[in-house]
Design an enzyme around this catalytic site. Structure first.
Site, PDB file in Angstrom:
ATOM      1  N   LYS A  70      10.575   6.209  -4.464  1.00 60.44           N
ATOM      2  CA  LYS A  70      10.531   6.249  -2.992  1.00 60.44           C
ATOM      3  C   LYS A  70      10.186   4.904  -2.338  1.00 60.44           C
ATOM      4  CE  LYS A  70       9.569  11.008  -1.784  1.00 60.44           C
ATOM      5  NZ  LYS A  70       8.634  11.845  -1.046  1.00 60.44           N
ATOM      6  N   ASP A 106      10.427  13.425   5.673  1.00 59.74           N
ATOM      7  CA  ASP A 106       9.226  14.268   5.464  1.00 59.74           C
ATOM      8  C   ASP A 106       8.532  14.555   6.792  1.00 59.74           C
ATOM      9  OD1 ASP A 106       9.429  14.520   2.745  1.00 59.74           O
ATOM     10  OD2 ASP A 106       8.139  12.809   2.299  1.00 59.74           O
TER      11      ASP A 106
END
Ligand code: NAP
Length: 288
Positions: A70, A106
């Site tokens: 990520k 997210d």
């Protein structure tokens, strides 16, 4: 069937066999009747640059990014969206004619259930438990929505303080840090309109664990959100519910981040409920 016209999508991570994203995304793709295909992409850490170049060469429309890539993927992309830059992690890549842009969905996934349930964030007093990777997206989501104040309750004060210090530069909102068990923690529990657990305490298989909240201090009107999604109801959420608090688990956040990614790639508004159902089915299979 995957034809030469099918647009390809996937999720890269290592390991990746456990990922729930293929089942969840494929369910939404089939429901929408669009010509896309979504697969799991096992990418070892040292192979990340080649994998990114390969997916670009193969003209993938985009892909999700999970542990351990990520942050490592960020310098390999052409552009980073503001949320991803602030959070310091990319979970979605969009390929626009060979130009790769990194996003972090997210935050949208986290906020969606709050919006759907009509939880007022503006002016709210928020208590966030934990200060790790997921807490960054939660904290940024709170700050973007003009909450009144945030308290980060942690076991390692230095880590909490480092996170608070970094975000204080971006906001007028008061951010305080306290240790679990401290006097400030007690006050924050009593004042909170929204409590969010971002620690892994209570996650399967250690379902007896829970963050050290004293429910007698918490207002029964406070909204209690646990971003854990296995089990569906953690001990933390069960105790919150028994105390009378409205609650939310992490399933909708996970489905919501996936829905936001699929919307970026396809331009359609995916059926988030269908994604959530596919997710629950996969989780139940894993629990058996
Ligand atoms: P992380 O980066 O490792 O952060 C975990 C945080 O919890 C840290 O602040 C850590 O404190 C704290 N913590 C861990 N064990 C603790 C303990 N025994 N007592 C007190 N504090 C403890 O993990 P993450 O990536 O943020 O993930 C955290 C949880 O969120 C996981 O359960 C994950 O499954 C869930 N999650 C859900 C979603 C979703 O879409 N629903 C998305 C992301 C993550 P220290 O700094 O002191 O270690």
């Amino acid at each position: 069937m995957n034809t030469g016209k099918t647009k390809n999508l996937g999720v890269m991570g290592w390991p990746i066999a456990h990922s729930l994203s293929p089942a969840m995304q494929q369910a939404a793709i089939e429901k929408a009747g669009i010509d896309y295909s979504y697969i799991a992409l096992p990418v070892e850490p040292q192979a990340l640059p080649q994998a990114v170049a390969g997916l670009k060469a193969l003209n993938f429309r985009g892909w999700n990014v999970t542990i351990p890539h990520k942050t490592a993927i960020m310098p390999l992309l052409d552009e980073i969206d503001e949320d991803a830059a602030v959070i310091g992690a990319v979970n979605t890549v969009l390929n626009e004619d060979g130009r790769l842009k990194g996003y972090n969905t997210d935050i949208l996934g986290f906020l969606r259930p709050l919006q759907e349930q009509g939880v007022a964030l503006e002016g709210a007093k928020v208590l966030i438990l934990g200060a790790g990777g997921a807490a960054r997206a939660v904290l940024w989501g709170m700050l973007r929505n003009k909450v009144a104040s945030v308290v980060l309750a942690v076991r390692t004060l230095e880590k909490g303080e480092a996170l608070a210090q970094e975000f204080r530069q971006r906001t007028q909102v008061e951010i305080n840090v306290c240790a679990f068990g401290s006097e400030v923690f007690c006050q924050a529990q009593a004042q909170a309109d929204l409590l969010v657990n971002t620690t892994p305490l209570g996650m399967t298989p250690k379902v007896d664990a829970a963050p050290p909240v004293n429910w007698e201090l918490v207002k029964p009107t406070a909204f209690v959100y646990d971003i854990i999604y296995t089990p569906a109801e953690t001990r933390f959420l069960r105790e919150a519910r028994e105390h009378g608090c409205p609650t939310q688990n992490g399933e909708h956040m996970l489905a919501g981040q996936g829905a936001a990614a699929l919307a970026l790639w396809t331009g359609i508004e995916p059926d988030a409920d269908c994604m959530c159902m596919a997710l629950r089915q996969e989780l139940e299979k894993k629990e058996q």
